[in-house]
Enzyme design. Structure first.
Site, PDB file in Angstrom:
ATOM      1  N   HIS A   1       0.854  -1.183   0.000  1.00  0.00           N
ATOM      2  CA  HIS A   1       0.000   0.000   0.000  1.00  0.00           C
ATOM      3  C   HIS A   1       0.895   1.239   0.000  1.00  0.00           C
ATOM      4  O   HIS A   1       1.835   1.328   0.781  1.00  0.00           O
ATOM      5  CB  HIS A   1      -0.903  -0.004   1.238  1.00  0.00           C
ATOM      6  CG  HIS A   1      -2.026   0.961   1.163  1.00  0.00           C
ATOM      7  ND1 HIS A   1      -1.852   2.323   1.250  1.00  0.00           N
ATOM      8  CD2 HIS A   1      -3.369   0.780   1.000  1.00  0.00           C
ATOM      9  CE1 HIS A   1      -3.018   2.925   1.150  1.00  0.00           C
ATOM     10  NE2 HIS A   1      -3.956   2.005   0.999  1.00  0.00           N
TER      11      HIS A   1
ATOM     12  N   ARG B   1      -6.203  10.207  -0.037  1.00  0.00           N
ATOM     13  CA  ARG B   1      -5.844  10.707  -1.376  1.00  0.00           C
ATOM     14  C   ARG B   1      -7.085  10.949  -2.228  1.00  0.00           C
ATOM     15  O   ARG B   1      -7.141  11.892  -3.019  1.00  0.00           O
ATOM     16  CB  ARG B   1      -4.906   9.722  -2.061  1.00  0.00           C
ATOM     17  CG  ARG B   1      -3.491   9.756  -1.490  1.00  0.00           C
ATOM     18  CD  ARG B   1      -2.597   8.690  -2.092  1.00  0.00           C
ATOM     19  NE  ARG B   1      -2.875   7.382  -1.523  1.00  0.00           N
ATOM     20  CZ  ARG B   1      -2.984   6.269  -2.236  1.00  0.00           C
ATOM     21  NH1 ARG B   1      -2.876   6.300  -3.557  1.00  0.00           N
ATOM     22  NH2 ARG B   1      -3.213   5.120  -1.630  1.00  0.00           N
TER      23      ARG B   1
END
Length: 542
Positions: free
Chosen positions: A329, A349
């Site tokens: 990740h 994000r």
């Protein structure tokens, strides 16, 4: 709290944000080169060639290969001879197994719980075995959301294309089709059970983007989606009265004279007492492998994620698919060190936080696929030497304050409450200062090969669901598709395993496949000095 050099570096991000610079968009060729040059999946030193079993001649992560090249835990503490006597007594009717059930589910996460609920409703006697507590699983720790194409501007076909491309066109089409087609129903099923998804005042599901998605199809419960789903599934399992055996690990599958799985050898993790479970069908829902710490990476995974299912199924003859494909990740916590490797959900994000290096450069679009963003961060912190120095190594900035600037004051507090509290515990206010991140080992893209009904091609009566499966996502997974697959394939295997159980009369229990495997290891002169599965990580020497 941040050090003074870190605070000074963070000021550069404020200036970069104000300048309005846009991150570069990469061509397909640029993405490929970035992955080949920097992603660990493309690093030959990360792997070892398997010498035994269905995948002999193929590569696997060194840490997993060591487990597959090791003998069973059956051979420790002279267990083998005692076990042989117990099995003989059981097969002659002179003793009873500790557990006797139609469907034995090994694993207490989201896939195991979903399977148990559906198998129960299909009329089967169900027993869940879990080596920690019910719900101690990666499912509980998922933060960002669950994908499903249930909006008017979306479709399962669009979802399929996003996931197929994001997985490098390597997913098994029939598995991916099942995932996306059953997605909307899975959301409705969870909602009907009581999962409190984020909704508009009129009851419409709120959805957001994830990396690699062409539509907003991410359903969430703030930033504790997995915990909320697991809360509801766990409560449903208990309300249905399904037996749960906690702190008990499966250390070997048991087969019969026809090579069909017919039970499991169990070990109580607290007392180390061994027990026998007899079953007509078995569902492996043992989860991932992050606690194997492939390539020495930190992990976002729960304590029991040690690839147990892969080892047990492989020794019984099941083939693995894409076992060399892992997901790092992009945004694991890099600072403070107490949180090193913890997940910073992709939702950060998706809400508008960009990635910046030490020079304040937006070096990659934050919603590229996870493998591309991870490789880009590794490049900045490695070859380009543009990472920010932290105690663990180096990191990049994730511009979290931009979320409130884009969406209004208190948006972080409303949508990311868990993460806000996590950082505030260490004196870091992600509403005011950016956070430091570096990739963390997050997901096992590869796993046991299954048929569209969830069964394994080579081993009758054995089903697999959840992260232990290989082929659903290909070689890379998009955000939100893991929570979806544990529901879709958990429910699927539960129904099918219960149906198959109605046709089964268990044969005599034995460990012939384990003995055959040990014999082959000896013939090839393979000695690791270890036993498998690992069950729990060993941090005593670190």
């Amino acid at each position: 709290m941040y050090t003074q050099p870190m605070l000074e570096s963070a000021k550069i991000i404020e200036a970069a944000r104000a300048s309005g610079q846009k991150p570069p968009r990469l061509s397909a060729e640029e993405k490929k080169k970035l992955l080949v040059d920097f992603h660990p999946d493309y690093r030959e030193s990360s792997f070892q060639t398997l010498q035994i079993g269905p995948n002999a001649g193929e590569k696997a992560p060194i840490e997993l290969a060591e487990m597959l090249h090791s003998n069973s835990l059956v051979y420790r503490k002279s267990l083998q001879s005692n076990l042989s006597c117990v099995l003989t007594a059981l097969n002659r009717g002179g003793a009873s197994p500790n557990y006797d059930t139609d469907v034995l589910i090994i694993g207490g996460g989201g896939a195991g719980a979903s399977a148990a609920i559906e198998a129960h409703h299909a009329g089967a006697r169900v027993t869940i075995i879990t080596k920690l507590r019910m719900g101690d699983a990666n499912s509980m720790m998922a933060e960002g959301g669950i994908q499903a194409a249930d909006k008017a501007n979306d479709s399962p076909a669009r979802h399929y294309l996003d996931a197929y491309g994001g997985g490098h066109y390597a997913a098994k089409p029939e598995l991916l089709k099942r995932l996306v087609m059953d997605g909307p129903e899975a959301i409705d099923w969870l909602s009907d059970l009581g999962v409190l998804f984020d909704k508009e005042p009129d009851g419409t599901f709120i959805t957001n983007h994830g990396g690699g998605t062409s539509r907003k199809r991410m359903h969430a419960c703030a930033d504790y989606t997995g915990a909320e789903i697991m809360r509801v599934l766990r409560d449903e399992v208990r309300c249905l009265g399904i037996p749960i055996v906690e702190y008990t690990a499966a250390i070997e599958l048991l087969t019969d004279e026809n090579g069909c799985v017919s039970g499991a050898l169990l070990m109580n993790m607290l007392t180390e007492r061994y027990e026998i479970a007899r079953a007509k069908t078995i569902i492996l829902a043992t989860g991932g492998a992050g606690r194997m710490h492939y390539n020495g990476f930190p992990t976002s995974n729960h304590y029991g994620a040690t690839a147990d299912g892969l080892v047990l199924a492989y020794r019984a003859g099941a083939k693995l698919l894409y076992q060399e494909a892992l997901q790092y990740h992009p945004t694991g916590v890099a600072y403070p060190s107490q949180l090193f490797g913890a997940l910073v959900t992709e939702k950060v994000r998706a809400l508008g936080a960009g990635l910046f290096n030490v020079n304040g450069e937006a070096f990659v679009h934050p919603l590229e696929t996870r493998d591309v963003v991870s490789a880009a961060i590794m490049r900045e912190c490695g070859e380009r030497r543009k990472g920010i120095a932290v105690s663990s190594a180096s990191a990049v900035w994730l511009d979290s304050p931009n979320i409130d600037l884009l969406h209004g004051e208190d948006h972080i507090e409303k949508t990311l409450p868990g993460m806000l509290r996590m950082f505030m515990n260490y004196g870091i206010d992600m509403r005011k200062t950016p956070i430091l991140v570096y990739p963390t080992l997050h997901y096992q893209n590869g796993g046991i090969e299954i048929e569209p009904d969830g069964s394994t091609p080579k081993i009758p009566n054995l089903y697999v669901a959840g992260e232990a499966v290989g082929g659903i996502h290909g070689r890379n997974r998009l955000m939100g598709n893991s929570l979806l697959d544990i529901i879709v394939f958990g429910r699927l295997t539960g129904k099918n395993a219960a149906k198959k159980a109605r046709e089964i009369t268990p044969g005599k229990l034995d460990l012939q496949h384990v003995e055959d495997y040990a014999k082959t290891l000896a013939e090839k002169g393979i000695v690791t000095g270890k036993a498998s599965p690992l069950l729990l990580p060993d941090y005593t020497s670190s």
